[in-house]
Design a protein around this motif. Structure first.
Motif, PDB file in Angstrom:
ATOM      1  N   TYR B  72     -58.104 -90.806  35.832  1.00 19.41           N
ATOM      2  CA  TYR B  72     -57.718 -89.395  35.824  1.00 19.41           C
ATOM      3  C   TYR B  72     -58.946 -88.491  35.889  1.00 19.41           C
ATOM      4  CZ  TYR B  72     -54.557 -85.551  34.717  1.00 19.41           C
ATOM      5  OH  TYR B  72     -53.812 -84.409  34.776  1.00 19.41           O
ATOM      6  N   ALA B  75     -60.580 -88.611  39.359  1.00 24.06           N
ATOM      7  CA  ALA B  75     -59.753 -87.911  40.340  1.00 24.06           C
ATOM      8  C   ALA B  75     -59.875 -86.397  40.168  1.00 24.06           C
ATOM      9  CB  ALA B  75     -58.300 -88.352  40.201  1.00 24.06           C
ATOM     10  N   PHE B  76     -59.890 -85.953  38.917  1.00 26.86           N
ATOM     11  CA  PHE B  76     -60.003 -84.519  38.623  1.00 26.86           C
ATOM     12  C   PHE B  76     -61.347 -83.988  39.118  1.00 26.86           C
ATOM     13  CE2 PHE B  76     -60.205 -80.613  36.372  1.00 26.86           C
ATOM     14  CZ  PHE B  76     -58.933 -80.295  35.960  1.00 26.86           C
ATOM     15  N   LYS B 132     -51.420 -89.232  42.230  1.00 24.09           N
ATOM     16  CA  LYS B 132     -52.447 -88.286  41.807  1.00 24.09           C
ATOM     17  C   LYS B 132     -53.766 -88.999  41.572  1.00 24.09           C
ATOM     18  CE  LYS B 132     -49.669 -84.662  39.850  1.00 24.09           C
ATOM     19  NZ  LYS B 132     -49.197 -83.991  38.671  1.00 24.09           N
ATOM     20  N   VAL B 133     -53.677 -90.246  41.124  1.00 23.61           N
ATOM     21  CA  VAL B 133     -54.880 -91.031  40.897  1.00 23.61           C
ATOM     22  C   VAL B 133     -54.881 -92.141  41.934  1.00 23.61           C
ATOM     23  CG1 VAL B 133     -56.089 -92.500  39.279  1.00 23.61           C
ATOM     24  CG2 VAL B 133     -54.902 -90.489  38.453  1.00 23.61           C
TER      25      VAL B 133
END
Lengths: 288, 158
Positions: B72, B75-76, B132-133
């Motif tokens: 996470y 990715a962010f 998302k990841v």
């Protein structure tokens, strides 16, 4: 021929940057960028949108053919609300060509709103809790003031401008995780604008209410009702600053306080006689 | 209002978890990679398409593939870098690990076959998750050169 593999030194294919440091720099940079961008675009979008002639707004609404309210099922309520709007409008500096149309919706929603084309929508959920006409007139004056200030179209203009910019900035806004940060920052900057619109509408409404009835009794009843319906406990008091910052409207307590302050400053009467709602009001509400 | 706080809280929690566990996993993985690289150093992996002709070899395709997920936090951070541009540093180390791990797995197969070299090594990278990841597959493949006359199937400990 001899072949050999030597062990490569570490760090050739990776950059030696501390991720936390990079994260903080970029996150702060992104938030600042978005805040500045949204401030500029909200101002610019609203500035341009307020210059769109009201007649054009009406024409666009006509072509959109959006069905607002239930005038056919509720002719009496719709007629009464429009009559009240007419009486309230006389005490607001509505320029020529600017007019409002009130619609009634029988859903149990505790709200009323103004939208483009001078259209106001009042829900049964709000009307059924009105104790007297003065409170209702305050809501009406507040919503008409939004139309007078061209707030619906300004909010739309500012919103569209900043949304497009944010979409461009994030590429696929909302799908990436970092896109959410950007969008939240943009949204929070945006609500700071709607709050100032609400305060201006409250001020204009209060003065119209005073002109209509000769006193402002009933003006803060609405916010007391809102406050009660939210059942805010005193334990939440600590986070009030946060709630104030996050919400689209000013806090009920702040609005009540501002009204009291205005009454003191303008030396208005706050204890006048309340006008009851018309005799058929409850019957009109009961119609399904 | 409470749901907004909950949302913000869960994002922060995921970021902290992603950062701590992602970093821990990365450090541990690098330690293992470096150790195994020195253990398998005796088997040369060569990019050249022209194998040595000093003696007869049996040739066989060997592959090593690895699927590696981002976390996470990475990715962010990568999303933020996408706004400003520049090197996507969180993915550099992720892909570096994946490539080296893939080579190590390919080497393990080659060693099991008793290969003296792996020639014509190539890489393939595929994005396999669109959530998302993200996650990537890195495939390393090459031609194992196994000297003829040598017993095939000797198991090398790695």
């Amino acid at each position: 021929m001899r072949y050999e593999n030597r062990l490569p030194p570490e760090g050739i294919n990776t950059s030696q940057v501390h991720p936390l440091r990079q994260f903080l720099q970029l996150a702060i940079g992104a938030v600042l960028l978005v805040v500045m961008l949204v401030i500029v675009l909200q101002y610019a979008g609203a500035f341009v949108a307020r210059r769109i002639p009201f007649s054009y707004e009406l024409r666009v609404m006509d072509t959109l053919d959006i069905e607002l309210g239930e005038a056919e099922q509720h002719p009496e309520m719709t007629a009464y609300l429009n009559a009240l709007a007419g009486r309230v409008s006389q005490h607001l500096p509505l320029p020529d060509g600017l007019s409002v149309t009130v619609h009634y919706d029988s859903e149990d929603v505790f709200n009323a709103f103004a939208t483009v084309g001078g259209n106001l929508l009042f829900y049964r959920g709000l009307l059924s809790r009105m104790p007297d006409e003065n409170t209702l007139a305050m809501v009406m004056a507040h919503e008409i003031s939004h139309v007078l200030h061209r707030d619906p179209v300004a909010a739309l203009g500012g919103g569209v401008a900043s949304t497009i910019a944010l979409l461009g900035l994030t590429g696929n806004a909302g799908t990436g995780i970092a896109g959410q940060l950007v969008n939240q920052a943009g949204m929070l900057t945006g609500v700071q604008f709607t709050r100032s619109m609400e305060i201006a509408a409250d001020d204009a409404a209060l003065s119209a209410l005073n002109a209509l009835y000769g006193h402002v009794n009933g003006a803060s009843t609405l916010f007391e009702l809102f406050s009660a319906s939210r059942e805010r406990s005193s334990s939440l008091a600590k986070t009030q600053w946060l709630e104030r910052f996050l919400s689209t409207h000013p806090l009920d307590e702040d609005r009540i306080q501002r009204i009291s302050q205005q009454v003191l400053d303008q030396q208005w009467r706050a204890d006048g006689e309340l006008t009851p709602l018309p005799a058929g009001f409850q019957r009109w509400l009961a119609v399904d | 209002m409470n749901s907004l706080l909950f949302q913000a809280g869960s994002v922060v929690a995921l970021l902290v978890l992603g950062f701590l566990f992602g970093r821990l996993a990365e450090k541990r993985h690098y330690r293992k990679i470096i150790q195994r690289e020195s253990e398998t150093q005796a088997l040369p992996v060569v990019a050249s398409r022209y194998p040595p002709e000093d003696r007869p070899y049996r040739q066989q395709l060997v592959t090593g593939s690895v699927v590696i997920a981002s976390d996470y936090f990475k990715a962010f951070l990568a999303g933020l870098i996408n706004i400003f541009g520049g090197r996507v540093t969180p993915y550099e180390s992720m892909l570096d690990r994946a490539r080296r791990e893939a080579v190590l797995r390919m080497k393990a197969e080659a060693l099991a076959l008793g290969a003296a070299y792996v020639f014509n090594i190539k890489f393939d990278t595929t994005r396999i998750a669109t959530g998302k990841v993200g996650a990537m597959e890195v495939l390393a493949y090459g031609t194992a050169m196994i000297p003829l006359g040598q017993a095939v199937g000797i198991q090398h400990e790695i």
